[in-house]
Design a protein around this motif. Structure first.
Motif, PDB file in Angstrom:
ATOM      1  N   ILE A  52       0.849  -1.195   0.000  1.00  0.00           N
ATOM      2  CA  ILE A  52       0.000   0.000   0.000  1.00  0.00           C
ATOM      3  C   ILE A  52       0.886   1.246   0.000  1.00  0.00           C
ATOM      4  CG2 ILE A  52      -1.786   1.259   1.242  1.00  0.00           C
ATOM      5  CD1 ILE A  52      -2.713  -1.325   2.437  1.00  0.00           C
ATOM      6  N   TYR A  53       0.659   2.115  -0.966  1.00  0.00           N
ATOM      7  CA  TYR A  53       1.402   3.360  -1.062  1.00  0.00           C
ATOM      8  C   TYR A  53       0.499   4.526  -0.696  1.00  0.00           C
ATOM      9  CZ  TYR A  53       4.513   0.287  -3.684  1.00  0.00           C
ATOM     10  OH  TYR A  53       5.314  -0.742  -4.054  1.00  0.00           O
ATOM     11  N   TRP A  54       1.123   5.733  -0.608  1.00  0.00           N
ATOM     12  CA  TRP A  54       0.341   6.912  -0.218  1.00  0.00           C
ATOM     13  C   TRP A  54      -0.797   7.192  -1.201  1.00  0.00           C
ATOM     14  CZ3 TRP A  54      -0.146  11.220  -3.274  1.00  0.00           C
ATOM     15  CH2 TRP A  54       0.725  11.306  -4.364  1.00  0.00           C
ATOM     16  N   VAL A  55      -0.564   6.861  -2.469  1.00  0.00           N
ATOM     17  CA  VAL A  55      -1.617   7.055  -3.464  1.00  0.00           C
ATOM     18  C   VAL A  55      -2.832   6.195  -3.140  1.00  0.00           C
ATOM     19  CG1 VAL A  55      -2.218   6.778  -5.899  1.00  0.00           C
ATOM     20  CG2 VAL A  55       0.039   7.660  -5.264  1.00  0.00           C
ATOM     21  N   ASP A  56      -2.586   4.981  -2.634  1.00  0.00           N
ATOM     22  CA  ASP A  56      -3.699   4.102  -2.272  1.00  0.00           C
ATOM     23  C   ASP A  56      -4.484   4.662  -1.108  1.00  0.00           C
ATOM     24  OD1 ASP A  56      -3.143   2.036  -4.213  1.00  0.00           O
ATOM     25  OD2 ASP A  56      -1.384   1.568  -2.997  1.00  0.00           O
ATOM     26  N   PHE A  57      -3.809   5.285  -0.153  1.00  0.00           N
ATOM     27  CA  PHE A  57      -4.530   5.925   0.947  1.00  0.00           C
ATOM     28  C   PHE A  57      -5.422   7.066   0.431  1.00  0.00           C
ATOM     29  CE2 PHE A  57      -1.063   4.038   3.467  1.00  0.00           C
ATOM     30  CZ  PHE A  57      -1.820   3.369   4.407  1.00  0.00           C
ATOM     31  N   ILE A  58      -4.897   7.799  -0.561  1.00  0.00           N
ATOM     32  CA  ILE A  58      -5.705   8.855  -1.173  1.00  0.00           C
ATOM     33  C   ILE A  58      -6.943   8.246  -1.835  1.00  0.00           C
ATOM     34  CG2 ILE A  58      -5.769  10.599  -3.005  1.00  0.00           C
ATOM     35  CD1 ILE A  58      -2.829  11.161  -2.411  1.00  0.00           C
ATOM     36  N   ASN A  59      -6.749   7.116  -2.525  1.00  0.00           N
ATOM     37  CA  ASN A  59      -7.872   6.463  -3.185  1.00  0.00           C
ATOM     38  C   ASN A  59      -8.916   5.991  -2.174  1.00  0.00           C
ATOM     39  OD1 ASN A  59      -6.672   6.824  -5.667  1.00  0.00           O
ATOM     40  ND2 ASN A  59      -5.634   4.831  -5.639  1.00  0.00           N
ATOM     41  N   ILE A  60      -8.446   5.447  -1.049  1.00  0.00           N
ATOM     42  CA  ILE A  60      -9.372   4.980  -0.014  1.00  0.00           C
ATOM     43  C   ILE A  60     -10.127   6.167   0.578  1.00  0.00           C
ATOM     44  CG2 ILE A  60      -9.521   3.913   2.269  1.00  0.00           C
ATOM     45  CD1 ILE A  60      -7.116   2.160   1.421  1.00  0.00           C
ATOM     46  N   GLY A  61      -9.399   7.281   0.788  1.00  0.00           N
ATOM     47  CA  GLY A  61     -10.082   8.484   1.290  1.00  0.00           C
ATOM     48  C   GLY A  61     -11.104   9.001   0.301  1.00  0.00           C
ATOM     49  N   PHE A  62     -10.737   8.957  -0.975  1.00  0.00           N
ATOM     50  CA  PHE A  62     -11.675   9.364  -2.028  1.00  0.00           C
ATOM     51  C   PHE A  62     -12.924   8.506  -2.001  1.00  0.00           C
ATOM     52  CE2 PHE A  62     -13.079   8.095  -6.288  1.00  0.00           C
ATOM     53  CZ  PHE A  62     -13.591   9.292  -6.742  1.00  0.00           C
ATOM     54  N   LEU A  63     -12.737   7.183  -1.863  1.00  0.00           N
ATOM     55  CA  LEU A  63     -13.877   6.281  -1.824  1.00  0.00           C
ATOM     56  C   LEU A  63     -14.761   6.565  -0.602  1.00  0.00           C
ATOM     57  CD1 LEU A  63     -15.323   3.801  -2.979  1.00  0.00           C
ATOM     58  CD2 LEU A  63     -13.894   2.381  -1.512  1.00  0.00           C
ATOM     59  N   GLY A  64     -14.115   6.888   0.532  1.00  0.00           N
ATOM     60  CA  GLY A  64     -14.878   7.169   1.746  1.00  0.00           C
ATOM     61  C   GLY A  64     -15.767   8.389   1.580  1.00  0.00           C
ATOM     62  N   ILE A  65     -15.224   9.440   0.968  1.00  0.00           N
ATOM     63  CA  ILE A  65     -16.015  10.656   0.757  1.00  0.00           C
ATOM     64  C   ILE A  65     -17.187  10.371  -0.166  1.00  0.00           C
ATOM     65  CG2 ILE A  65     -15.981  12.986  -0.219  1.00  0.00           C
ATOM     66  CD1 ILE A  65     -13.060  13.173   0.684  1.00  0.00           C
ATOM     67  N   MET A  66     -16.925   9.663  -1.258  1.00  0.00           N
ATOM     68  CA  MET A  66     -17.998   9.347  -2.198  1.00  0.00           C
ATOM     69  C   MET A  66     -19.041   8.448  -1.544  1.00  0.00           C
ATOM     70  SD  MET A  66     -16.235   8.900  -5.935  1.00  0.00           S
ATOM     71  CE  MET A  66     -17.820   9.003  -6.721  1.00  0.00           C
ATOM     72  N   PHE A  67     -18.611   7.560  -0.658  1.00  0.00           N
ATOM     73  CA  PHE A  67     -19.538   6.663   0.028  1.00  0.00           C
ATOM     74  C   PHE A  67     -20.506   7.456   0.910  1.00  0.00           C
ATOM     75  CE2 PHE A  67     -20.564   4.038   3.767  1.00  0.00           C
ATOM     76  CZ  PHE A  67     -21.257   3.015   3.144  1.00  0.00           C
ATOM     77  N   PHE A  68     -19.967   8.434   1.647  1.00  0.00           N
ATOM     78  CA  PHE A  68     -20.832   9.224   2.521  1.00  0.00           C
ATOM     79  C   PHE A  68     -21.803  10.099   1.704  1.00  0.00           C
ATOM     80  CE2 PHE A  68     -17.513   8.431   5.777  1.00  0.00           C
ATOM     81  CZ  PHE A  68     -18.334   7.892   6.745  1.00  0.00           C
ATOM     82  N   VAL A  69     -21.308  10.655   0.583  1.00  0.00           N
ATOM     83  CA  VAL A  69     -22.198  11.440  -0.284  1.00  0.00           C
ATOM     84  C   VAL A  69     -23.284  10.539  -0.872  1.00  0.00           C
ATOM     85  CG1 VAL A  69     -22.341  12.857  -2.358  1.00  0.00           C
ATOM     86  CG2 VAL A  69     -20.402  13.120  -0.810  1.00  0.00           C
ATOM     87  N   LEU A  70     -22.902   9.297  -1.238  1.00  0.00           N
ATOM     88  CA  LEU A  70     -23.862   8.342  -1.769  1.00  0.00           C
ATOM     89  C   LEU A  70     -24.937   8.015  -0.738  1.00  0.00           C
ATOM     90  CD1 LEU A  70     -24.827   6.318  -3.915  1.00  0.00           C
ATOM     91  CD2 LEU A  70     -23.207   4.654  -2.950  1.00  0.00           C
ATOM     92  N   LEU A  71     -24.532   7.783   0.514  1.00  0.00           N
ATOM     93  CA  LEU A  71     -25.503   7.495   1.573  1.00  0.00           C
ATOM     94  C   LEU A  71     -26.463   8.669   1.763  1.00  0.00           C
ATOM     95  CD1 LEU A  71     -23.433   5.675   4.352  1.00  0.00           C
ATOM     96  CD2 LEU A  71     -25.077   4.694   2.740  1.00  0.00           C
ATOM     97  N   TYR A  72     -25.907   9.893   1.715  1.00  0.00           N
ATOM     98  CA  TYR A  72     -26.754  11.079   1.877  1.00  0.00           C
ATOM     99  C   TYR A  72     -27.786  11.160   0.748  1.00  0.00           C
ATOM    100  CZ  TYR A  72     -28.123  15.943   1.292  1.00  0.00           C
ATOM    101  OH  TYR A  72     -28.847  17.094   1.090  1.00  0.00           O
ATOM    102  N   ALA A  73     -27.328  10.978  -0.503  1.00  0.00           N
ATOM    103  CA  ALA A  73     -28.230  11.092  -1.651  1.00  0.00           C
ATOM    104  C   ALA A  73     -29.312  10.002  -1.609  1.00  0.00           C
ATOM    105  CB  ALA A  73     -27.436  11.001  -2.955  1.00  0.00           C
ATOM    106  N   LEU A  74     -28.916   8.780  -1.254  1.00  0.00           N
ATOM    107  CA  LEU A  74     -29.901   7.699  -1.155  1.00  0.00           C
ATOM    108  C   LEU A  74     -30.905   7.965  -0.044  1.00  0.00           C
ATOM    109  CD1 LEU A  74     -27.727   4.483  -1.696  1.00  0.00           C
ATOM    110  CD2 LEU A  74     -29.522   5.352  -3.189  1.00  0.00           C
ATOM    111  N   GLY A  75     -30.427   8.512   1.072  1.00  0.00           N
ATOM    112  CA  GLY A  75     -31.327   8.829   2.176  1.00  0.00           C
ATOM    113  C   GLY A  75     -32.366   9.865   1.780  1.00  0.00           C
ATOM    114  N   VAL A  76     -31.907  10.890   1.074  1.00  0.00           N
ATOM    115  CA  VAL A  76     -32.839  11.930   0.624  1.00  0.00           C
ATOM    116  C   VAL A  76     -33.844  11.347  -0.362  1.00  0.00           C
ATOM    117  CG1 VAL A  76     -33.057  14.124  -0.599  1.00  0.00           C
ATOM    118  CG2 VAL A  76     -31.193  13.779   1.023  1.00  0.00           C
ATOM    119  N   TYR A  77     -33.359  10.454  -1.267  1.00  0.00           N
ATOM    120  CA  TYR A  77     -34.271   9.855  -2.243  1.00  0.00           C
ATOM    121  C   TYR A  77     -35.336   8.999  -1.547  1.00  0.00           C
ATOM    122  CZ  TYR A  77     -36.029   6.610  -5.725  1.00  0.00           C
ATOM    123  OH  TYR A  77     -36.854   5.856  -6.505  1.00  0.00           O
ATOM    124  N   VAL A  78     -34.930   8.193  -0.597  1.00  0.00           N
ATOM    125  CA  VAL A  78     -35.885   7.330   0.118  1.00  0.00           C
ATOM    126  C   VAL A  78     -36.889   8.178   0.887  1.00  0.00           C
ATOM    127  CG1 VAL A  78     -36.136   5.613   1.957  1.00  0.00           C
ATOM    128  CG2 VAL A  78     -34.300   5.395   0.265  1.00  0.00           C
TER     129      VAL A  78
END
Length: 503
Positions: A6-32
């Motif tokens: 695991i390199y620093w770039v991978d940590f950035i990718n994991i952080g990116f995925l985490g942010i998108m995951f939380f935005v996805l949960l928010y959007a799905l919650g609003v839709y429901v």
């Protein structure tokens, strides 16, 4: 899984995925919660784009994707190609709804219609190819064409909405889309997907801010509309109250003036003036009575409008308020006139019945039939002469437990100088025991509508004017409704005639 790789770039990718995951949960919650389709497409866009970009990580590919490919050998093709096409389609659908393109940007909407069809075709072709032959040349060809069309369409539609910009929503959409496009282009030339991730992250954050701003705009518009509707209702109530007060004052002043006049001339013309004054007082009272439709109807109508506004049924409330305003205006204007045209009176009755139908959930039908020999614009009648009988038919005649309830008005010539009006319903009838208010009072006891109409007929100075009320029965003796027949002297343009009219 080797975590030493695991390199620093991978940590950035994991952080990116985490942010998108939380935005996805928010959007799905609003839709429901709100069931707004814009959040569904926003969630779909975030999901497929997040999976696509996350899978581009070398660490993810070597440790996760390869293991999945043992069970689904072509999964990487689906993610790298099909998911991109789905993301483009979802992003375009989101943009159409976000900008309200159908109404505010018709050129953008028309162009998007054909681009959406192309995206759907690309998705279908990609799935068919990967699922069957998995021809790499076809995949590359389809990917090249799809990206080219997506890029050209994006640039064109960005220019269109920029030229026709209606509000700040355009800024959120354009800046987000442009930054995503820049990130994607730089990633192609730099051979590093991290730039596309950065562009995507900024785009999603801007879209999220834009959605919040859009919700705020819509809430403000709803609040403004509510305030305007409530203000109009209050104005109508104030107008009605002022008119009633003015009318009462005018009746009192006119009555006092007539009494004073009677006292001045009592000695010389006592008998003549007495008859004249009594007739004039009756006329003034009739003006007051005919211009004041039953208060409970007026206030029930206002309460019904208020209820629709509270329910956020703004369109029906606006239609209801429009009809109510027109009806009140007609009452105010016609109360000063001795006669109105039959055409105007029928239009007023149509509005009045439409209001009652809305209040009664369209539980009855209404029809009008006028003899072809009658010119509705030339024939004159006393204003609001038929309204009391229509109201009685609606309130006391309509049987909500039965279907096909009908109230009909038929107008014909009885003779060369007499016109006949029929108001008929097929409801409860006057002798129905359940009819508590008893529309039957029209014939068996003194009814306010009958008494009022009879006084108005007396003012017409016509021996022919009369009123008849008939009970209708079926062959088995059951009640089939009530018919009111009113005979009035034929009046052309406000003047009684005794000769033939043109037929």
């Amino acid at each position: 899984m080797d975590y030493n790789q695991i390199y620093w770039v991978d940590f950035i990718n994991i952080g990116f995925l985490g942010i998108m995951f939380f935005v996805l949960l928010y959007a799905l919650g609003v839709y429901v919660y709100e069931r707004k389709v814009i959040y569904f497409y926003y969630s779909l866009y975030i999901f497929v784009l997040g999976i696509y970009l996350f899978s581009r990580s070398e660490f993810i590919y070597n440790n996760i994707t390869i293991e999945i490919e043992e069970y689904f050998p072509r999964i990487n093709f689906f993610i790298s190609d099909t998911f991109q096409y789905i993301a483009h389609f979802a992003a375009l659908q989101f943009g159409i709804l976000f900008l309200n393109a159908k109404k505010d940007y018709p050129i953008f909407f028309r162009a998007a219609y054909y681009v959406r069809i192309f995206f759907l075709l690309a998705i279908l072709l990609s799935i068919l190819n990967i699922s069957t032959f998995n021809n790499q040349v076809f995949n590359d060809w389809l990917s090249y064409i799809e990206r080219t069309v997506a890029t050209i369409a994006t640039i064109y539609m960005q220019i269109v909405i920029l030229v026709q910009a209606k509000n700040k929503l355009v800024v959120f959409y354009m800046v987000g889309s442009i930054l995503f496009l820049v990130g994607a282009v730089v990633s192609v030339f730099a051979l590093d997907v991290i730039y596309m991730r950065i562009g995507t992250l900024i785009e999603i954050l801007l879209f999220s801010l834009g959605l919040a701003y859009r919700s705020n705009l819509m809430q403000k518009e709803r609040n403004i509309f509510k305030e305007r509707m409530i203000s109009e209702i209050q104005e109508k109530e104030e107008l009605l109250n002022r008119y009633n007060e003015d009318l009462k004052r005018q009746v009192i002043e006119r009555s006092e003036a007539l009494i004073n006049e009677q006292q001045l001339f009592e000695r010389e013309k006592q008998k003549v003036l007495k008859l004249s004054l009594e007739k004039e007082i009756d006329r003034v009272k009739m003006t007051a009575l005919r211009s004041q439709m039953k208060p409970h109807f007026l206030f029930n109508a206002l309460n019904a409008i208020r209820a629709l506004i509270i329910k956020n049924d703004s369109h029906q409330a606006y239609d209801y308020l429009t009809d109510f305003s027109r009806l009140v205006r007609y009452i105010l204007e016609s109360s000063e006139n001795e006669y109105v045209s039959l055409d105007e009176e029928l239009k007023m009755l149509k509005i009045y019945v439409r209001i009652e139908q809305m209040r009664a959930d369209d539980s009855f039908e209404y029809s009008v039939d006028v003899d072809d020999s009658i010119d509705k614009r030339e024939v004159s009648i006393p204003p609001l002469i038929l309204q009391p009988f229509l109201e009685n038919a609606i309130v006391h005649g309509v049987d909500n437990s039965k279907e096909n309830q009908l109230i009909s008005v038929n107008i014909s010539l009885e003779s060369e100088s007499l016109i006949r009006f029929e108001v008929q319903d097929n409801g409860k009838g006057r002798n129905n025991d359940d009819n508590e208010n008893k529309f039957a009072e029209l014939g068996k006891k003194k009814s306010m509508a009958v008494d009022l109409t009879q006084k108005r007929l007396n003012l017409l100075d016509s021996n022919q004017a009369r009123l008849e009320i008939k009970d209708l029965y079926l062959e088995n003796g059951a009640s089939a409704g009530t018919k009111v027949v009113l005979y009035l002297p034929l009046i052309i343009n406000g003047k009684k005639i005794k000769s033939n009219i043109n037929r």
